[in-house]
Motif scaffolding. Structure first.
Motif, mmCIF file in Angstrom:
data_model
loop_
_atom_site.group_PDB
_atom_site.id
_atom_site.type_symbol
_atom_site.label_atom_id
_atom_site.label_comp_id
_atom_site.label_asym_id
_atom_site.label_seq_id
_atom_site.Cartn_x
_atom_site.Cartn_y
_atom_site.Cartn_z
ATOM 1 N N GLY A 27 46.431 29.059 -6.769
ATOM 2 C CA GLY A 27 45.682 29.947 -7.642
ATOM 3 C C GLY A 27 44.486 30.565 -6.951
ATOM 4 N N THR A 28 43.859 29.801 -6.082
ATOM 5 C CA THR A 28 42.712 30.313 -5.340
ATOM 6 C C THR A 28 43.119 31.444 -4.412
ATOM 7 O OG1 THR A 28 41.591 28.163 -5.441
ATOM 8 C CG2 THR A 28 40.887 29.682 -3.709
ATOM 9 N N ILE A 29 44.275 31.313 -3.773
ATOM 10 C CA ILE A 29 44.762 32.394 -2.908
ATOM 11 C C ILE A 29 44.954 33.673 -3.723
ATOM 12 C CG2 ILE A 29 46.689 33.205 -1.501
ATOM 13 C CD1 ILE A 29 47.118 30.351 -0.577
ATOM 14 N N VAL A 30 45.599 33.527 -4.886
ATOM 15 C CA VAL A 30 45.814 34.697 -5.747
ATOM 16 C C VAL A 30 44.481 35.336 -6.125
ATOM 17 C CG1 VAL A 30 46.635 35.436 -8.011
ATOM 18 C CG2 VAL A 30 47.999 33.847 -6.655
ATOM 19 N N ASN A 31 43.523 34.512 -6.505
ATOM 20 C CA ASN A 31 42.222 35.024 -6.922
ATOM 21 C C ASN A 31 41.503 35.720 -5.771
ATOM 22 O OD1 ASN A 31 40.031 35.392 -8.701
ATOM 23 N ND2 ASN A 31 39.030 33.572 -7.906
ATOM 24 N N VAL A 176 42.243 45.670 -8.678
ATOM 25 C CA VAL A 176 42.844 44.517 -8.016
ATOM 26 C C VAL A 176 42.029 43.258 -8.294
ATOM 27 C CG1 VAL A 176 43.454 43.520 -5.780
ATOM 28 C CG2 VAL A 176 43.891 45.937 -6.224
ATOM 29 N N ASP A 177 40.687 43.386 -8.283
ATOM 30 C CA ASP A 177 39.825 42.232 -8.538
ATOM 31 C C ASP A 177 40.079 41.652 -9.924
ATOM 32 O OD1 ASP A 177 38.215 40.994 -6.733
ATOM 33 O OD2 ASP A 177 36.347 41.879 -7.428
ATOM 34 N N ALA A 178 40.042 42.509 -10.946
ATOM 35 C CA ALA A 178 40.239 42.037 -12.319
ATOM 36 C C ALA A 178 41.640 41.470 -12.504
ATOM 37 C CB ALA A 178 39.997 43.185 -13.296
ATOM 38 N N GLY A 179 42.641 42.124 -11.921
ATOM 39 C CA GLY A 179 44.013 41.643 -12.049
ATOM 40 C C GLY A 179 44.229 40.291 -11.411
ATOM 41 N N SER A 180 43.611 40.055 -10.267
ATOM 42 C CA SER A 180 43.792 38.766 -9.590
ATOM 43 C C SER A 180 43.158 37.631 -10.385
ATOM 44 C CB SER A 180 43.197 38.822 -8.185
ATOM 45 O OG SER A 180 41.785 38.903 -8.229
ATOM 46 N N MET A 181 42.026 37.909 -11.043
ATOM 47 C CA MET A 181 41.386 36.881 -11.871
ATOM 48 C C MET A 181 42.262 36.521 -13.065
ATOM 49 S SD MET A 181 37.408 38.087 -11.826
ATOM 50 C CE MET A 181 36.478 38.079 -10.291
ATOM 51 N N LEU A 182 42.868 37.526 -13.677
ATOM 52 C CA LEU A 182 43.767 37.253 -14.797
ATOM 53 C C LEU A 182 45.010 36.496 -14.337
ATOM 54 C CD1 LEU A 182 43.536 40.621 -16.771
ATOM 55 C CD2 LEU A 182 42.452 38.430 -17.330
ATOM 56 N N ALA A 183 45.483 36.796 -13.125
ATOM 57 C CA ALA A 183 46.643 36.074 -12.593
ATOM 58 C C ALA A 183 46.300 34.603 -12.355
ATOM 59 C CB ALA A 183 47.105 36.721 -11.292
ATOM 60 N N TYR A 184 45.104 34.333 -11.838
ATOM 61 C CA TYR A 184 44.675 32.948 -11.629
ATOM 62 C C TYR A 184 44.537 32.237 -12.975
ATOM 63 C CZ TYR A 184 42.013 29.063 -9.522
ATOM 64 O OH TYR A 184 41.578 27.837 -9.080
ATOM 65 N N ALA A 185 44.010 32.954 -13.982
ATOM 66 C CA ALA A 185 43.896 32.361 -15.322
ATOM 67 C C ALA A 185 45.270 31.967 -15.856
ATOM 68 C CB ALA A 185 43.209 33.337 -16.270
ATOM 69 N N LEU A 186 46.272 32.788 -15.574
ATOM 70 C CA LEU A 186 47.636 32.469 -16.005
ATOM 71 C C LEU A 186 48.144 31.211 -15.310
ATOM 72 C CD1 LEU A 186 50.097 33.359 -17.687
ATOM 73 C CD2 LEU A 186 50.840 34.702 -15.707
ATOM 74 N N VAL A 187 47.849 31.073 -14.017
ATOM 75 C CA VAL A 187 48.235 29.863 -13.274
ATOM 76 C C VAL A 187 47.575 28.632 -13.892
ATOM 77 C CG1 VAL A 187 48.034 28.663 -11.055
ATOM 78 C CG2 VAL A 187 48.685 31.081 -11.109
ATOM 79 N N VAL A 188 46.290 28.748 -14.205
ATOM 80 C CA VAL A 188 45.566 27.623 -14.806
ATOM 81 C C VAL A 188 46.172 27.252 -16.151
ATOM 82 C CG1 VAL A 188 43.346 26.900 -15.782
ATOM 83 C CG2 VAL A 188 43.414 28.138 -13.609
ATOM 84 N N ARG A 191 50.352 26.280 -15.303
ATOM 85 C CA ARG A 191 50.775 25.338 -14.270
ATOM 86 C C ARG A 191 49.834 24.153 -14.060
ATOM 87 N NH1 ARG A 191 55.606 24.953 -12.550
ATOM 88 N NH2 ARG A 191 54.815 24.218 -10.534
ATOM 89 N N LEU A 192 48.584 24.314 -14.397
ATOM 90 C CA LEU A 192 47.614 23.277 -14.061
ATOM 91 C C LEU A 192 47.609 22.177 -15.114
ATOM 92 C CD1 LEU A 192 45.646 22.777 -11.749
ATOM 93 C CD2 LEU A 192 43.853 23.829 -13.123
ATOM 94 N N LYS A 193 47.722 20.944 -14.661
ATOM 95 C CA LYS A 193 47.702 19.791 -15.551
ATOM 96 C C LYS A 193 46.569 18.860 -15.137
ATOM 97 C CE LYS A 193 51.505 21.243 -17.470
ATOM 98 N NZ LYS A 193 51.481 21.859 -18.805
ATOM 99 N N ASP A 194 45.960 18.232 -16.141
ATOM 100 C CA ASP A 194 44.925 17.254 -15.842
ATOM 101 C C ASP A 194 45.558 16.021 -15.211
ATOM 102 O OD1 ASP A 194 42.772 18.726 -16.869
ATOM 103 O OD2 ASP A 194 43.297 18.120 -18.908
ATOM 104 N N PRO A 195 45.003 15.534 -14.087
ATOM 105 C CA PRO A 195 45.592 14.359 -13.438
ATOM 106 C C PRO A 195 45.310 13.092 -14.229
ATOM 107 C CG PRO A 195 43.554 14.961 -12.339
ATOM 108 C CD PRO A 195 43.825 16.043 -13.366
ATOM 109 N N LYS A 196 46.194 12.137 -14.068
ATOM 110 C CA LYS A 196 45.965 10.820 -14.654
ATOM 111 C C LYS A 196 45.143 10.015 -13.665
ATOM 112 C CE LYS A 196 50.259 10.788 -17.334
ATOM 113 N NZ LYS A 196 51.551 10.101 -17.585
ATOM 114 N N ASP A 197 43.838 10.007 -13.916
ATOM 115 C CA ASP A 197 42.897 9.416 -12.960
ATOM 116 C C ASP A 197 42.618 7.963 -13.332
ATOM 117 O OD1 ASP A 197 40.971 8.903 -11.123
ATOM 118 O OD2 ASP A 197 39.412 10.139 -12.058
ATOM 119 N N GLN A 198 43.096 7.036 -12.527
ATOM 120 C CA GLN A 198 42.898 5.620 -12.793
ATOM 121 C C GLN A 198 41.453 5.185 -12.552
ATOM 122 O OE1 GLN A 198 45.316 3.885 -14.174
ATOM 123 N NE2 GLN A 198 46.552 5.751 -14.082
ATOM 124 N N ARG A 199 40.661 6.041 -11.871
ATOM 125 C CA ARG A 199 39.280 5.678 -11.580
ATOM 126 C C ARG A 199 38.333 6.094 -12.696
ATOM 127 N NH1 ARG A 199 41.964 7.712 -7.885
ATOM 128 N NH2 ARG A 199 41.242 9.824 -8.285
#
Length: 412
Positions: A27-31, A176-188, A191-199
């Protein structure tokens, strides 16, 4: 003949990182492919007839937003969650890009610039905290280095793309700037899931810690070691931020075109993309604050060399030197701060670190530009050299205290 697999294409220094880290990386690359407006903002304002004095108002507003956004983002990351905070920042910054392009005057431009940086800078504390949630302390430097690698992969393309688009029309940069931010928002969102953090402590322990520490930044302000490290990192980040602010001014004053600055940004990004995975693997065996100090000194020296440049070759040499410093320090500062943070306050510690970044950029956009235009470029370059080197050495001096603190946290 060895079989070529997807894992074999991944640099060894980044193998074994969980999927959350790789999703943020992608997502960072896209942004960053659309991170075009800010580097070319000086040229855009000049094309709109904005004078040198008025330019400082817009740049100052851009820097001020970087003070507000991280502070809010760190609190939101701990209170409402990492992913919602990232979505708020990305969508808000995208809308602000359109507002800046359509702004009819200097003050409306300044307001839009403030919103761009404020909304955009809420994202990094949440992303950094999510990375800290996903990996243990031994792998955090690698996770943050991978994040930085993604930034530079996107920037490597954006540097060339930005120079071309600016020549065709500045409106393309904003699209391009605005579009890339919206694309990253779509990835978040998808695709993005909160990890199961045992700590991470259980809910009852979290509530107990929050009652003790509050929901603000008191937990960071009571951490004496963090309060020593953050200003030192801030000075080094200020020196590095001059590459984004004073370098385009120097290129402009040399009579060179915006495409030259775009090429310099691409040189930086290509060097980091090519060298960072190998540097991260090779340098991980050394004391990390010592590595940070060496890299910080290289950055200070490279920025100072800008003062000796008067053409493409000179600027290229200076960019190569500070780019090597950037390669060396990748992921260290964020990893050190993450390892100091209690699990329930990771968002706020990363908010404090991102706020330090914002303060550094604000200083570069205001004090740096003011020093360049009033006191003269040579004063700015000498200041960068002395301050950057001194901060790097002071950081190394804290190695024993950081190691003792980290060992105590691991034992606990």
């Amino acid at each position: 003949m060895p079989t070529l697999t997807a894992s074999s294409l991944i640099p060894s220094s980044f193998r074994g990182l969980p999927s959350v880290v790789w999703t943020i990386f992608a997502g960072t690359i896209v942004n960053r492919l659309g991170y075009l407006v800010t580097p070319f903002l000086v040229f855009f304002l000049a094309a709109r007839g904005v004078t040198g004095a008025e330019t400082s108002y817009v740049l100052g507003a851009l820097g001020a937003g970087n003070l507000l956004g991280p502070a809010v983002g760190g609190i939101l990351a701990d209170r409402i969650g990492r992913r919602p905070t990232m979505l708020i920042g990305l969508i808000g910054a995208s809308a602000a890009q359109g507002a800046l392009f359509l702004a009819p005057g200097v003050w409306t431009m300044a307001a839009a610039a403030l919103l761009i940086s404020a909304a955009g800078s809420t994202v990094s504390p949440a992303a950094y905290a999510l990375l800290a949630d996903a990996v243990d302390s031994e792998r955090r430097r690698r996770a943050y280095a991978l994040f930085g690698w993604g930034v530079n992969i996107g920037t490597a393309v954006a540097g060339v793309l930005g120079g071309y688009l600016a020549a065709q029309g500045y409106w393309l940069l904003f699209v391009v700037d605005a579009g890339s931010m919206l694309a990253y928002a779509l990835v978040v969102a998808v695709r993005l899931k909160d990890p199961k953090d045992q700590r991470t402590p259980d809910k009852q322990e979290v509530k107990s810690q929050e009652k003790k520490d509050g929901i603000g930044y008191g937990v960071v302000l009571r951490d004496r070691l963090a309060l020593l490290l953050l200003p030192l990192f801030g000075v080094q980040l200020f020196v590095y931020s001059l590459t984004e602010v004073a370098l385009p001014l120097a290129v402009h004053d040399s009579g060179l075109s915006p495409a030259v600055y775009g090429a310099m940004a691409a040189v930086n990004a290509i060097l980091v993309v090519a060298l960072q995975p190998f540097a991260t693997a090779r340098l991980s065996r050394f004391p990390q604050l010592a590595v940070q100090g060496a890299g910080g000194t290289l950055i200070a020296g490279g920025v100072a060399l800008t003062g000796l440049a008067d053409g493409v070759v000179g600027y290229t040499v200076s960019v190569v030197v500070w780019s090597l410093g950037e390669v060396v320090v990748a992921g260290i500062a964020a990893g050190v701060i993450a390892n100091l943070a209690p699990a329930h306050a990771r968002g706020r510690y990363q908010g404090a670190f991102s706020w330090t970044w914002g303060l550094a950029r604000f200083g570069a956009l205001t004090l740096g530009v003011a020093a360049y235009t009033t006191l003269g470029p040579s004063v700015l370059w000498w200041t960068a050299l002395v301050a950057g080197t001194a901060a790097a050495l002071a950081t190394v001096a804290l190695t024993a205290r950081v190691n003792a603190r980290t060992a105590h946290e691991l034992a606990a």
